[in-house]
Design a protein around this motif. Structure first.
Motif, mmCIF file in Angstrom:
data_model
loop_
_atom_site.group_PDB
_atom_site.id
_atom_site.type_symbol
_atom_site.label_atom_id
_atom_site.label_comp_id
_atom_site.label_asym_id
_atom_site.label_seq_id
_atom_site.Cartn_x
_atom_site.Cartn_y
_atom_site.Cartn_z
ATOM 1 N N UNK A 23 0.829 -1.204 0.000
ATOM 2 C CA UNK A 23 0.000 0.000 0.000
ATOM 3 C C UNK A 23 0.867 1.259 0.000
ATOM 4 N N UNK A 24 1.975 1.210 0.743
ATOM 5 C CA UNK A 24 2.884 2.363 0.749
ATOM 6 C C UNK A 24 3.438 2.609 -0.653
ATOM 7 N N UNK A 25 3.838 1.532 -1.311
ATOM 8 C CA UNK A 25 4.409 1.651 -2.653
ATOM 9 C C UNK A 25 3.382 2.196 -3.644
ATOM 10 N N UNK A 26 2.170 1.710 -3.584
ATOM 11 C CA UNK A 26 1.127 2.137 -4.519
ATOM 12 C C UNK A 26 0.719 3.587 -4.254
ATOM 13 N N UNK A 27 0.601 3.949 -2.995
ATOM 14 C CA UNK A 27 0.223 5.324 -2.675
ATOM 15 C C UNK A 27 1.303 6.297 -3.149
ATOM 16 N N UNK A 28 2.573 5.956 -2.912
ATOM 17 C CA UNK A 28 3.668 6.827 -3.335
ATOM 18 C C UNK A 28 3.661 7.012 -4.854
ATOM 19 N N UNK A 29 3.350 5.935 -5.587
ATOM 20 C CA UNK A 29 3.320 6.019 -7.054
ATOM 21 C C UNK A 29 2.134 6.863 -7.528
ATOM 22 N N UNK A 30 0.988 6.705 -6.899
ATOM 23 C CA UNK A 30 -0.169 7.523 -7.252
ATOM 24 C C UNK A 30 0.144 9.005 -7.038
ATOM 25 N N UNK A 31 0.756 9.317 -5.891
ATOM 26 C CA UNK A 31 1.094 10.700 -5.587
ATOM 27 C C UNK A 31 2.109 11.248 -6.580
ATOM 28 N N UNK A 32 3.063 10.401 -6.988
ATOM 29 C CA UNK A 32 4.080 10.847 -7.947
ATOM 30 C C UNK A 32 3.443 11.206 -9.282
ATOM 31 N N UNK A 33 2.539 10.364 -9.753
ATOM 32 C CA UNK A 33 1.921 10.610 -11.055
ATOM 33 C C UNK A 33 1.007 11.837 -11.023
ATOM 34 N N UNK A 81 -0.959 2.918 -12.879
ATOM 35 C CA UNK A 81 -0.412 2.522 -11.571
ATOM 36 C C UNK A 81 0.339 1.212 -11.697
ATOM 37 N N UNK A 82 -0.241 0.264 -12.420
ATOM 38 C CA UNK A 82 0.412 -1.031 -12.636
ATOM 39 C C UNK A 82 1.758 -0.846 -13.330
ATOM 40 N N UNK A 83 1.790 -0.006 -14.344
ATOM 41 C CA UNK A 83 3.047 0.224 -15.062
ATOM 42 C C UNK A 83 4.062 0.927 -14.178
ATOM 43 N N UNK A 84 3.579 1.801 -13.286
ATOM 44 C CA UNK A 84 4.491 2.556 -12.432
ATOM 45 C C UNK A 84 5.143 1.728 -11.342
ATOM 46 N N UNK A 85 4.388 0.831 -10.727
ATOM 47 C CA UNK A 85 4.941 0.044 -9.616
ATOM 48 C C UNK A 85 5.690 -1.179 -10.129
ATOM 49 N N UNK A 86 5.334 -1.658 -11.337
ATOM 50 C CA UNK A 86 6.049 -2.779 -11.924
ATOM 51 C C UNK A 86 6.067 -3.993 -11.021
ATOM 52 N N UNK A 87 7.251 -4.575 -10.889
ATOM 53 C CA UNK A 87 7.406 -5.803 -10.105
ATOM 54 C C UNK A 87 7.488 -5.543 -8.606
ATOM 55 N N UNK A 88 7.431 -4.301 -8.193
ATOM 56 C CA UNK A 88 7.533 -4.001 -6.761
ATOM 57 C C UNK A 88 6.300 -4.461 -5.995
ATOM 58 N N UNK A 89 5.179 -4.621 -6.703
ATOM 59 C CA UNK A 89 3.946 -5.115 -6.076
ATOM 60 C C UNK A 89 3.472 -6.325 -6.869
#
Length: 454
Positions: free
Chosen positions: A46-56, A68-76
């Motif tokens: 959730x931390x990783x996904x939230x940070x990516x949403x905020x970045x975009x 979001x899927x493309x941004x987090x990649x294999x991290x989630x």
């Protein structure tokens, strides 16, 4: 003894999922979630996904399930399916503020638990004194308490109804009033006195009477309000000596050498003690205060007794955090301004001035003379300079007068007021007939030739 069972979890997965889902279906919901941060989330994905949403969103891009899927990649793991599930299970973004508040609250409680465990470990294993550990624990708790919720901007016209009501209360005399310094001429320059939420800087060179002035103001305020005087320069006994001298109109030198006291001095001492008994004045003489210390002392007095005015003597004796003294001073003044607004109090901060002004013919201070940092005049709502001409010119026509120059004032009228200064009693008072600065005498032109010898 049986250990009590935990009755509440320190995380709420559903609230975290609702925040993420709300942001995916409505990027504009970011403006309604307050100061939520990635570290507030319990689950790592959730931390990783939230940070990516905020970045975009911060980059001005639309963020949806695919991006979001493309941004987090294999991290989630299986991020596409999970992001789709989050968006599908969130019917609306209307309640994102409440869900974000739950996430923040759980993060704060986890922080308290972690801090508590660290406190126990420190107490059991550290060889440092207990007072040092208490200070360190206080700093840790203060950082936890610094989490803030962002305030949404409002349309100015929507505030006009409340403003008119406040204006009517001011006219009726029932609205919020400035805190009077006790000196009408100074209050006039400050548009009534010290306002709650304001940081007022009082600066002067040594021997000008800035501590005496601040004590006089604190004493005046304490008659109808509550004030706290933090002195890092003088011990409490010296503060008491000065207060007795000022309030009782007794020469300070006689209080320091009681054998010289005269009969009528005891009447003044008794009057001063009785007056102090009736005043809401609190004093503290702990040296080398940090901003954290000031906050804790002010909050303690505010909670127990109420607090209207905080006086700090003086800025350059405070300890700060930063790579150099300028950055430390900047952090202190910014923190004090925030403290004034947070506690709804006025703060009077004493400050030294640079020695460079001693090299000028006219030694009256100007804002550029403020020592250590330009942040002082930037953060202050008003800057007052004290100047007594007799310090430099013993035969000055303004002997016994202290010029209070309100050089900078956001809510008032810059200008200079004159006060009488009775040095032997460390007392200031208003001048009976007002004051205008004496003009220096103009030297007559030197006569030459025969006229020079006539």
């Amino acid at each position: 003894m049986r250990t009590p069972e935990r009755t509440m979890e320190l995380f709420n997965i559903s609230a975290e999922q609702s925040v993420l889902g709300a942001l995916l279906i409505d990027n504009d919901a970011i403006d309604r979630m307050g100061d939520l941060q990635a570290d507030h989330f319990y689950r790592g994905d959730h931390r990783t996904m939230f940070a990516e949403i905020m970045r975009q969103i911060g980059a001005g891009k639309a963020c949806d399930v695919i991006s979001l899927h493309e941004g987090v990649g294999a991290r989630v793991d299986e991020s596409l399916a999970y992001a789709h599930q989050l968006a599908s299970n969130t019917p609306s973004s209307a309640n994102i503020g409440r869900y974000a508040g739950i996430v923040r609250d759980k993060a704060l409680k986890r922080g308290l638990v972690a801090a508590g465990r660290q406190f126990v470990e420190m107490a059991e294993t550290s060889i440092e004194e207990g007072s040092v550990l208490v200070d360190r624990a206080g700093s840790m708790l203060e950082k936890l308490a610094e989490a803030k919720v962002r305030q949404e901007p409002v349309r100015a016209s929507d505030e006009m109804s409340d403003y008119v009501e406040e204006l009517e209360r001011r006219i009726d005399g029932t609205g919020a009033k400035p805190i009077s310094t006790g000196f009408p001429d100074v209050d006039k320059r400050l548009s009534g006195g010290v306002r709650r939420g304001e940081l007022i800087v009082v600066a002067a060179r040594p021997k000008m009477g800035k501590t005496a002035f601040a004590q006089n103001v604190a004493n005046n305020v304490s008659l109808d309000h509550s004030s706290l005087f933090l002195s890092m320069e003088m011990p409490k006994k010296q503060l008491h000596d000065r207060n007795i001298a000022s309030l009782g109109r007794v020469p300070l030198s006689r209080l320091l050498q009681p054998a010289d006291l005269e009969n009528n001095d005891w009447t003044g001492i008794t009057h001063a003690i009785q007056k102090l008994t009736d005043m809401n004045l609190y004093v503290d003489d702990q040296p080398a205060l940090r901003l954290l210390d000031v906050r804790m002392k002010a909050k303690q007095v505010k909670r127990r007794h109420g607090l209207d005015l905080l006086v700090i003597d003086y800025l350059q004796l405070m300890e700060g955090e930063g790579d150099n003294r300028n950055s430390q001073i900047e952090g202190i003044t910014r923190g004090l301004k925030s403290l004034a607004k947070e506690l709804d109090i006025g703060i009077v901060l004493l400050s030294q001035l640079n020695r460079r002004l001693e090299e000028r013919p006219n030694k009256r201070p100007i804002p550029a003379d403020l020592r250590d940092s330009g942040a002082i005049e930037q953060d202050a709502d008003a800057v007052l300079f004290l100047y007594r001409d007799e310090v430099y010119h013993p035969d000055s026509p303004d002997k016994g007068v202290c010029e209070v120059n309100v050089a900078l004032c956001r809510q008032g009228e810059p200008g200079t007021a004159g006060l009488a200064y009775i040095g032997e009693q460390t007392r200031f008072e208003s001048l009976a007939n007002g004051w205008e600065r004496s003009q220096p005498k103009k030297e007559e032109p030197r006569r030459r030739g025969i006229a020079e010898h006539l």
